[in-house]
Design a protein around this motif. Structure first.
Motif, PDB file in Angstrom:
ATOM      1  N   ILE A 121       0.832  -1.198   0.000  1.00  0.00           N
ATOM      2  CA  ILE A 121       0.000   0.000   0.000  1.00  0.00           C
ATOM      3  C   ILE A 121       0.868   1.250   0.000  1.00  0.00           C
ATOM      4  O   ILE A 121       0.582   2.224  -0.704  1.00  0.00           O
ATOM      5  N   LEU A 124       2.107   1.814  -3.405  1.00  0.00           N
ATOM      6  CA  LEU A 124       1.027   2.329  -4.243  1.00  0.00           C
ATOM      7  C   LEU A 124       0.814   3.818  -3.981  1.00  0.00           C
ATOM      8  O   LEU A 124       0.612   4.608  -4.914  1.00  0.00           O
ATOM      9  N   SER A 128       1.055   7.194  -6.571  1.00  0.00           N
ATOM     10  CA  SER A 128      -0.334   7.534  -6.894  1.00  0.00           C
ATOM     11  C   SER A 128      -0.599   9.031  -6.903  1.00  0.00           C
ATOM     12  O   SER A 128      -1.767   9.421  -6.993  1.00  0.00           O
ATOM     13  N   GLU A 132      -5.180   9.032  -7.471  1.00  0.00           N
ATOM     14  CA  GLU A 132      -5.936   8.263  -6.484  1.00  0.00           C
ATOM     15  C   GLU A 132      -7.303   7.835  -7.010  1.00  0.00           C
ATOM     16  O   GLU A 132      -7.725   6.681  -6.824  1.00  0.00           O
ATOM     17  N   VAL A 162      -9.349  -3.640   0.066  1.00  0.00           N
ATOM     18  CA  VAL A 162      -9.675  -2.468  -0.742  1.00  0.00           C
ATOM     19  C   VAL A 162      -9.969  -1.264   0.150  1.00  0.00           C
ATOM     20  O   VAL A 162      -9.657  -0.117  -0.204  1.00  0.00           O
ATOM     21  N   SER A 164      -8.430  -0.776   2.979  1.00  0.00           N
ATOM     22  CA  SER A 164      -7.084  -0.344   3.379  1.00  0.00           C
ATOM     23  C   SER A 164      -6.457   0.544   2.306  1.00  0.00           C
ATOM     24  O   SER A 164      -5.827   1.563   2.610  1.00  0.00           O
ATOM     25  N   VAL A 165      -6.623   0.159   1.060  1.00  0.00           N
ATOM     26  CA  VAL A 165      -6.091   0.962  -0.045  1.00  0.00           C
ATOM     27  C   VAL A 165      -6.759   2.333  -0.067  1.00  0.00           C
ATOM     28  O   VAL A 165      -6.092   3.370  -0.211  1.00  0.00           O
ATOM     29  N   LEU A 169      -5.001   5.994   0.497  1.00  0.00           N
ATOM     30  CA  LEU A 169      -5.020   7.022  -0.541  1.00  0.00           C
ATOM     31  C   LEU A 169      -5.732   8.292  -0.090  1.00  0.00           C
ATOM     32  O   LEU A 169      -5.860   9.245  -0.866  1.00  0.00           O
ATOM     33  N   GLY A 176     -13.967   3.106   0.254  1.00  0.00           N
ATOM     34  CA  GLY A 176     -13.377   1.795   0.008  1.00  0.00           C
ATOM     35  C   GLY A 176     -14.429   0.715  -0.119  1.00  0.00           C
ATOM     36  O   GLY A 176     -14.389  -0.106  -1.035  1.00  0.00           O
TER      37      GLY A 176
END
Length: 486
Positions: A121, A124, A128, A132, A162, A164-165, A169, A176
């Motif tokens: 993460i 990413l 990003s 985002e 997802v 968490s992502v 971000l 999410g």
């Protein structure tokens, strides 16, 4: 691995610290107990009834014979003991999906505990900058594709990932969950290759399996565009002003916490080759469990086996201690148990309805009310009825087995194309899966990432209205263009 690296997972398992204001919905278990009480009450009001069942020549499954309905049949009264036994029986009948979720959660916990997910993460996030929204749209499209093949509850283990992502971000938890849930909803509803809604329904009315795919793909694009525009609008709005989040207090605390965690641990979570391989294994597991049910006719046991295999592979890739890994696996599985039980409790509602024998009565009442109506009125009433019926019977395949043997002959009488009726059924079934609190999968997913149903409802109700309107317009267009064979 440093202590900071171990702790940084952008994990969503911690309780949000948002201040509770206004009316708070009861816990999901209480909601199901209340709905079960409602069913008990209906059992004293709605007369019992039952259709005769016959073997379907296409599938061999026992389906409703719409010409043979008996009213006032003897039904076993629901006692106080039956009410509570239904909880046990519901969990037992849902054991397959519950066990798969436990095994998947244990495996993903190992990935989180190792720091691989946190490192991924962070990597990413570093690349990003300004992208985002694009990342969230890509994830939403992936889950939409999952929905088109009817993966359904099989995607639940990915919800914490997802979310968490999304948090990493800079979005809130709801963004999410919407990336997963609304995306899955769009794909499941369009049902391009969804056996549980499209496939079973077409087979029950004698249509070629997955026929009419062009229109379903068009519908998929319509649903995805609407969902994506709504998601992007919300994500941009809360990024600009966190107070506009449906979980505003939690979101503002989250932004401060995540920023602090990233500053503390950014140097300690190295994205090593082993961690990259671990994440590649997760992606492979995702792909295999999407491919298997469609191409290899896998069921839940095979999908569960893949998750266990993934956990064992992680031991070798990440050089984990086997005994300690087993302990952590159990902790990860245990963490999801409260949410997984919600799926079993949802099943308890259906069991009580079946015991009272009021499901067939409701279906018969629907069919009787449609006699003599025009085609357009029939389409609208059937659509709204399926949406309402989905409150009690969330299972797409279960409703299809009950409704399509009735709706198929009704369509013939009213000169409505069978393909149109199947499409209407799947649209009425799929969209509200992300609305009704009796959906075990929805409530389990929300519970996993500590999102209150009230907050989710604030996000999704407008989207639900737009999608239902769009869905019926598509159904009407299909009817006007005589879509598909009779």
């Amino acid at each position: 691995m440093s202590e900071t690296a171990k702790n940084l997972k952008l994990d969503q398992s911690q309780e949000p610290k948002s201040k509770k204001k206004g009316f708070q919905l009861p816990h999901v278990y209480i909601i199901f107990l209340i709905v079960m009480l409602l069913v008990v009450g209906l059992s004293w009001i709605v007369p019992s009834g039952e259709y005769a069942r016959v073997a379907d020549p296409n599938t061999g499954a026992m389906i409703v014979d719409p010409t043979q309905f008996a009213s006032g049949v003897e039904a076993k009264p629901i006692t106080v003991f039956d009410y509570f036994k239904a909880l046990h029986n519901g969990v037992v009948e849902s054991a397959g999906i519950i066990v798969m979720l436990l095994l998947a959660s244990g495996s993903i916990h190992l990935l989180n505990k190792s720091g691989a997910m946190g490192a991924g993460i962070q990597a990413l996030i570093r690349v990003s900058g300004g992208k985002e929204i694009g990342i969230m749209l890509i994830l939403a499209f992936v889950f939409t594709l999952m929905g088109t093949i009817g993966l359904g509850e099989g995607g639940i283990p990915f919800i914490p990932l997802v979310v968490s992502v999304a948090v990493g971000l800079g979005f809130d938890r709801v963004t999410g969950f919407a990336t997963y849930g609304a995306g899955m909803m769009a794909g499941f509803t369009a049902g391009v290759a969804n056996f549980y809604s499209t496939g079973i329904s077409q087979m029950l009315v004698g249509l070629p399996l997955y026929s009419g795919m062009t229109f379903r793909i068009i519908s998929l694009l319509v649903f995805f565009v609407i969902t994506a525009v709504y998601l992007v609008s919300y994500a941009k709005k809360i990024k600009k002003d966190p107070n506009k989040s449906v979980m505003a207090e939690d979101y503002k605390e989250q932004l401060a916490t995540v920023k602090h965690a990233q500053e503390d641990a950014s140097a300690s979570l190295e994205f090593t080759t082993r961690r990259k391989l671990a994440l590649f294994g997760l992606a492979a597991t995702f792909i295999i469990n999407a491919y298997g049910p469609v191409q290899l006719k896998w069921g839940i046991p095979e999908m569960s086996a893949v998750w266990v295999m993934f956990a064992i592979v992680l031991v070798f890739i990440l050089r984990l201690n086997p005994s300690q890994t087993a302990i952590e696996f159990g902790k990860g599985a245990g963490a999801i148990l409260p949410a997984a039980l919600a799926i079993g409790f949802a099943r308890s509602v259906v069991l009580l309805m079946n015991q009272a024998k009021i499901v067939d009565t409701a279906v018969h009442g629907l069919a009787s009310s449609l006699q003599g109506q025009s085609a357009i009125v029939t389409l609208l009433l059937v659509f709204l009825s399926v949406v309402a019926f989905n409150f009690f019977v969330v299972s797409a395949s279960g409703k299809a087995m009950m409704l399509m043997p009735i709706l198929g002959p009704l369509a013939q009488i009213l000169k409505i194309n069978q393909q149109v009726m199947v499409t209407l059924y799947q649209f009425g079934d799929g969209i509200s899966n992300q609305l009704w609190p009796t959906s075990g999968a929805l409530m389990a997913g929300l519970a996993m990432v500590k999102i209150d149903f009230k907050a989710w409802f604030k996000y999704v109700w407008k989207l639900q209205i737009v999608l239902h309107i769009a869905a019926f317009i598509l159904v009407y267009i299909a009817h006007l263009t005589n879509y598909g064979p009779f």
